[in-house]
Design an enzyme around this catalytic site. Structure first.
Site, PDB file in Angstrom:
ATOM      1  CD1 TRP A 123      -3.082   1.198   1.203  1.00 52.99           C
ATOM      2  CD2 TRP A 123      -1.474   2.322   2.233  1.00 52.99           C
ATOM      3  NE1 TRP A 123      -3.623   2.385   1.638  1.00 52.99           N
ATOM      4  CE2 TRP A 123      -2.640   3.099   2.270  1.00 52.99           C
ATOM      5  CE3 TRP A 123      -0.314   2.862   2.808  1.00 52.99           C
ATOM      6  CZ2 TRP A 123      -2.703   4.356   2.869  1.00 52.99           C
ATOM      7  CZ3 TRP A 123      -0.358   4.108   3.404  1.00 52.99           C
ATOM      8  CH2 TRP A 123      -1.550   4.844   3.436  1.00 52.99           C
ATOM      9  CB  SER A 169       4.035  -3.543   2.986  1.00 54.28           C
ATOM     10  OG  SER A 169       3.483  -2.666   3.932  1.00 54.28           O
ATOM     11  CG  MET A 170      -2.126  -4.431   2.289  1.00 53.14           C
ATOM     12  SD  MET A 170      -3.097  -3.084   1.584  1.00 53.14           S
ATOM     13  CE  MET A 170      -4.719  -3.847   1.692  1.00 53.14           C
ATOM     14  CG  ASP A 219       9.477  -0.946   8.260  1.00 55.87           C
ATOM     15  OD1 ASP A 219       8.808   0.104   8.259  1.00 55.87           O
ATOM     16  OD2 ASP A 219       9.192  -1.939   7.566  1.00 55.87           O
ATOM     17  CG  HIS A 232       7.771  -0.170   4.859  1.00 53.95           C
ATOM     18  ND1 HIS A 232       7.492  -1.328   5.554  1.00 53.95           N
ATOM     19  CD2 HIS A 232       6.734  -0.014   3.975  1.00 53.95           C
ATOM     20  CE1 HIS A 232       6.348  -1.842   5.140  1.00 53.95           C
ATOM     21  NE2 HIS A 232       5.877  -1.076   4.167  1.00 53.95           N
TER      22      HIS A 232
END
Length: 274
Positions: A29, A95-96, A224, A253
């Protein structure tokens, strides 16, 4: 671009490049499947078929008003695997995108999955609760949604700096890459951008960890600031039986762009059975 019609009528745009053992790269995202540019090139050159797609609500896929839950995202992934006729495939989620893998394995099983990789992933649980004390405070997610509603464009530009670890002294990515990330982010539906904060911020994947019955690699940067490492990468590595754990010291990240060569080498080695 090829289009998949999902079981509920949404359209998912996807891309296929190369030949060899297939791997699906699932984006984070608020980006699109194109965020995997460095990894796509490296994996194709290493002899893999690489599939990327835009999650519903993002990029060139359908932008429905509702339906931004991990059960639906997992079903979209299942529909894509079936549509492509892949008997076995490796899954890499950033991530997402890690949540899609977790929920896919719970809802659809691991029969068609060869290996799984979680990169800077939100799995298992980001929200701070009494039984998840290392999580992120609720007001952080609420504040993100408020800022997106107020000025999504300014939010995306500011968000990218923490995403890639850009500060007064450090600048691990170029201005061009920041501009590119902004361009990918503004392609998303504003409704999806807001709703997915609930999805990745408030979905508890801890019950899904038992579904990881395939070889799994977990990669996360200790620097992160977007998805803190303790309730995510470290907890996932500890909770998934037999998981391999790689902690990238000091990386932010967006390590797919800050240290692409390192990530590519680790992905290729793992996908080859290393």
């Amino acid at each position: 671009m090829p289009i998949l019609d999902t079981r509920d009528g949404a359209h998912i745009q996807y891309k296929v490049a190369g030949e060899g053992p297939p791997v699906i790269l699932i984006h984070g995202w608020p980006l699109t499947g194109d965020m995997w540019e460095y990894q796509t090139v490296a994996l194709v050159e290493a002899g893999h078929q690489v599939i990327t797609y835009d999650r519903r609500g993002f990029g060139q896929s359908s932008h429905p008003a509702t339906g931004y839950t991990y059960d639906i995202f997992a079903d979209d992934l299942a529909d894509l695997i079936a549509h492509l006729g892949l008997p076995r495939v490796s899954l890499v989620g950033f991530s997402m995108g890690g949540g899609e893998i977790a929920r896919y394995l719970t809802r659809h099983g691991a029969a068609r999955v060869d290996r799984a990789v979680l990169v800077s992933s939100v799995v298992p649980y980001l929200l701070k609760t009494a039984d998840n004390p290392d999580g992120v405070e609720e007001h952080v997610f609420a504040g993100m949604q408020e800022d997106i509603r107020k000025d999504r464009f300014d939010f995306l530009q500011s968000f990218a700096k923490d995403f890639y670890g850009v500060g007064w002294v450090t600048s691990p990515v170029s201005k061009g890459l920041l501009d590119w990330s902004f361009a990918l982010g503004i392609m998303a539906s504003p409704l999806a951008t807001i709703a997915c904060v609930d999805a990745f911020g408030r979905t508890d994947f801890r019950p899904d960890l038992a579904s990881f019955t395939v070889p799994t690699l977990v990669i996360h940067g200790s620097g992160d600031k977007t998805v803190p490492i303790d309730p995510s990468g470290r907890a996932a590595a500890a909770g998934i039986a037999g998981a391999q754990w790689l902690e990238y010291e000091g990386e932010p990240h967006g390590l797919f762009a800050t240290v692409p060569d390192r990530l590519n080498a680790d992905l290729i080695a793992f996908l080859r059975g290393g």
